[in-house]
Design a protein around this motif. Sequence first.
Motif, PDB file in Angstrom:
ATOM      1  N   ALA A 169       1.025  -1.215  -0.074  1.00 53.25           N
ATOM      2  CA  ALA A 169       0.176  -0.584   0.006  1.00 53.25           C
ATOM      3  C   ALA A 169       0.545   1.172  -0.287  1.00 53.25           C
ATOM      4  CB  ALA A 169      -1.130  -0.086   1.103  1.00 53.25           C
ATOM      5  N   ARG A 170       0.478   2.202  -0.400  1.00 55.36           N
ATOM      6  CA  ARG A 170       0.637   3.791  -0.691  1.00 55.36           C
ATOM      7  C   ARG A 170      -0.231   5.065  -0.136  1.00 55.36           C
ATOM      8  NH1 ARG A 170      -0.028   6.724  -5.115  1.00 55.36           N
ATOM      9  NH2 ARG A 170       2.171   8.062  -4.653  1.00 55.36           N
ATOM     10  N   THR A 171       0.493   6.083  -0.136  1.00 56.29           N
ATOM     11  CA  THR A 171      -1.257   7.180  -0.098  1.00 56.29           C
ATOM     12  C   THR A 171      -1.207   8.005  -1.412  1.00 56.29           C
ATOM     13  OG1 THR A 171       0.131   8.961   1.465  1.00 56.29           O
ATOM     14  CG2 THR A 171      -1.328   7.560   2.099  1.00 56.29           C
ATOM     15  N   ALA A 172      -1.957   8.668  -1.895  1.00 57.25           N
ATOM     16  CA  ALA A 172      -2.000   9.250  -3.025  1.00 57.25           C
ATOM     17  C   ALA A 172      -0.491  10.405  -3.309  1.00 57.25           C
ATOM     18  CB  ALA A 172      -3.644   9.591  -3.524  1.00 57.25           C
ATOM     19  N   ASP A 173      -0.094  11.055  -1.875  1.00 60.36           N
ATOM     20  CA  ASP A 173       0.362  11.955  -2.064  1.00 60.36           C
ATOM     21  C   ASP A 173       1.665  11.876  -1.692  1.00 60.36           C
ATOM     22  OD1 ASP A 173      -0.042  11.628   0.837  1.00 60.36           O
ATOM     23  OD2 ASP A 173      -1.113  13.800   1.353  1.00 60.36           O
ATOM     24  N   ASP A 174       2.432  10.132  -1.195  1.00 60.43           N
ATOM     25  CA  ASP A 174       3.315   9.386  -0.675  1.00 60.43           C
ATOM     26  C   ASP A 174       3.774   8.362  -1.572  1.00 60.43           C
ATOM     27  OD1 ASP A 174       6.275   8.979   0.356  1.00 60.43           O
ATOM     28  OD2 ASP A 174       4.352   9.296   2.566  1.00 60.43           O
ATOM     29  N   PRO A 175       4.938   8.554  -1.986  1.00 51.42           N
ATOM     30  CA  PRO A 175       5.312   7.330  -3.347  1.00 51.42           C
ATOM     31  C   PRO A 175       6.160   6.139  -1.876  1.00 51.42           C
ATOM     32  CG  PRO A 175       7.178   8.995  -3.077  1.00 51.42           C
ATOM     33  CD  PRO A 175       5.983   9.868  -2.088  1.00 51.42           C
ATOM     34  N   THR A 176       5.855   5.717  -0.991  1.00 47.71           N
ATOM     35  CA  THR A 176       6.351   5.252  -0.092  1.00 47.71           C
ATOM     36  C   THR A 176       5.384   4.136  -0.232  1.00 47.71           C
ATOM     37  OG1 THR A 176       7.818   6.896   1.160  1.00 47.71           O
ATOM     38  CG2 THR A 176       7.608   5.132   2.452  1.00 47.71           C
ATOM     39  N   VAL A 177       6.452   3.005   0.281  1.00 47.39           N
ATOM     40  CA  VAL A 177       5.533   1.767  -0.703  1.00 47.39           C
ATOM     41  C   VAL A 177       5.097   1.009   0.962  1.00 47.39           C
ATOM     42  CG1 VAL A 177       4.925  -0.285  -1.699  1.00 47.39           C
ATOM     43  CG2 VAL A 177       5.618   1.290  -2.902  1.00 47.39           C
ATOM     44  N   TYR A 178       4.069   0.316   1.366  1.00 44.60           N
ATOM     45  CA  TYR A 178       4.656  -0.740   2.302  1.00 44.60           C
ATOM     46  C   TYR A 178       3.422  -1.896   2.636  1.00 44.60           C
ATOM     47  CZ  TYR A 178       4.897   4.239   4.970  1.00 44.60           C
ATOM     48  OH  TYR A 178       5.202   5.453   5.051  1.00 44.60           O
ATOM     49  N   LEU A 179       4.273  -3.157   3.369  1.00 46.23           N
ATOM     50  CA  LEU A 179       4.255  -3.733   3.322  1.00 46.23           C
ATOM     51  C   LEU A 179       3.262  -4.014   3.957  1.00 46.23           C
ATOM     52  CD1 LEU A 179       3.162  -7.436   2.391  1.00 46.23           C
ATOM     53  CD2 LEU A 179       5.662  -7.246   4.181  1.00 46.23           C
ATOM     54  N   VAL A 180       1.974  -4.745   4.525  1.00 48.69           N
ATOM     55  CA  VAL A 180       0.500  -4.394   4.883  1.00 48.69           C
ATOM     56  C   VAL A 180       0.331  -6.120   6.004  1.00 48.69           C
ATOM     57  CG1 VAL A 180      -1.654  -3.713   6.365  1.00 48.69           C
ATOM     58  CG2 VAL A 180      -0.093  -1.949   4.732  1.00 48.69           C
ATOM     59  N   SER A 181       1.260  -5.819   7.078  1.00 48.42           N
ATOM     60  CA  SER A 181       0.226  -7.765   7.608  1.00 48.42           C
ATOM     61  C   SER A 181       0.706  -8.144   8.631  1.00 48.42           C
ATOM     62  CB  SER A 181       1.753  -8.581   6.510  1.00 48.42           C
ATOM     63  OG  SER A 181       1.669 -10.056   7.217  1.00 48.42           O
ATOM     64  N   ASN A 182      -0.500  -8.427   9.472  1.00 47.23           N
ATOM     65  CA  ASN A 182      -0.074  -8.834  10.313  1.00 47.23           C
ATOM     66  C   ASN A 182       0.173  -7.288  11.760  1.00 47.23           C
ATOM     67  OD1 ASN A 182       0.293 -11.515  10.847  1.00 47.23           O
ATOM     68  ND2 ASN A 182       2.083 -11.089  10.043  1.00 47.23           N
ATOM     69  N   GLY A 183      -1.309  -6.961  11.454  1.00 50.05           N
ATOM     70  CA  GLY A 183      -1.367  -5.522  11.630  1.00 50.05           C
ATOM     71  C   GLY A 183      -0.223  -4.353  11.687  1.00 50.05           C
ATOM     72  N   LEU A 184       0.922  -4.146  11.046  1.00 49.39           N
ATOM     73  CA  LEU A 184       2.003  -4.026  10.845  1.00 49.39           C
ATOM     74  C   LEU A 184       2.293  -2.548   9.343  1.00 49.39           C
ATOM     75  CD1 LEU A 184       4.423  -5.986  13.407  1.00 49.39           C
ATOM     76  CD2 LEU A 184       3.147  -3.635  13.859  1.00 49.39           C
ATOM     77  N   LYS A 185       2.815  -1.974   9.525  1.00 47.81           N
ATOM     78  CA  LYS A 185       3.603  -1.386   8.593  1.00 47.81           C
ATOM     79  C   LYS A 185       5.099  -1.430   7.708  1.00 47.81           C
ATOM     80  CE  LYS A 185       3.676   3.484   9.236  1.00 47.81           C
ATOM     81  NZ  LYS A 185       2.957   4.810   8.780  1.00 47.81           N
ATOM     82  N   ARG A 186       5.271  -2.138   7.110  1.00 53.63           N
ATOM     83  CA  ARG A 186       6.608  -2.399   6.317  1.00 53.63           C
ATOM     84  C   ARG A 186       7.079  -1.596   5.638  1.00 53.63           C
ATOM     85  NH1 ARG A 186      10.493  -6.464   8.434  1.00 53.63           N
ATOM     86  NH2 ARG A 186       8.789  -7.215   9.470  1.00 53.63           N
ATOM     87  N   GLU A 187       7.771   0.040   6.115  1.00 59.63           N
ATOM     88  CA  GLU A 187       8.592   0.780   4.680  1.00 59.63           C
ATOM     89  C   GLU A 187       9.075  -0.978   3.392  1.00 59.63           C
ATOM     90  OE1 GLU A 187      10.753   3.938   2.845  1.00 59.63           O
ATOM     91  OE2 GLU A 187      10.416   3.998   5.128  1.00 59.63           O
ATOM     92  N   ILE A 188       8.881  -0.520   2.205  1.00 61.27           N
ATOM     93  CA  ILE A 188       9.747  -1.586   1.468  1.00 61.27           C
ATOM     94  C   ILE A 188      10.626  -0.063   0.112  1.00 61.27           C
ATOM     95  CG2 ILE A 188       9.383  -3.058  -0.778  1.00 61.27           C
ATOM     96  CD1 ILE A 188       8.344  -3.744   1.963  1.00 61.27           C
TER      97      ILE A 188
END
Length: 174
Positions: free
Chosen positions: A118-137
């Motif tokens: 996932a990412r937001t519309a205004d931020d190119p940072t991508v996250y792996l979302v799993s187990n209730g946590l976000k992990r920056e990729i």
Amino acid sequence: MNTRTFRSCAALTVTALAAVTAGLTAQTATAASPASSASRGAAQVVEGAGELFPELNGMRIQAAGSVDVYLVLDGKRHLIPSPVTYDALFRGTEGIRRVLTVDNIADGGPLTAYAYLARTADDPTVYLVSNGLKREITPAAMDTFGFDPRKVRTTYDWVLAALPSAALPTGRTT
């Protein structure tokens, strides 16, 4: 030696080798794996749960004879719980490494069913979302891990802001 005797001897040999291999799988895998102690330096031992292998971060691995595929994060193996979850994250199956066993790698628990990028519309940072946590990729980790950039979901910033952060995967250095 005739053909019948040869086949009997061959079958007996294969049966004996299978029995010996079954009893020594973990020892043999540790000694024969490309990440054996001779090639990886010191690995951290997690009490009763295998060793940490941070140099394998980003690898997708599958034990011989198993349908289970794992993602290595933080030196631990994480089960990818279903083909649906796998397809939501990765480009394809060509990056899966077949190994003799995964039992020597510490178990980090499974990824959440339906884990996603996932990412937001205004931020190119991508996250792996799993187990209730976000992990920056990072972009480098995105490639190293084999994540599919076309599968990144755009979500509301408050959704990602509400999730606690996990460790940053850096990917393999080699």
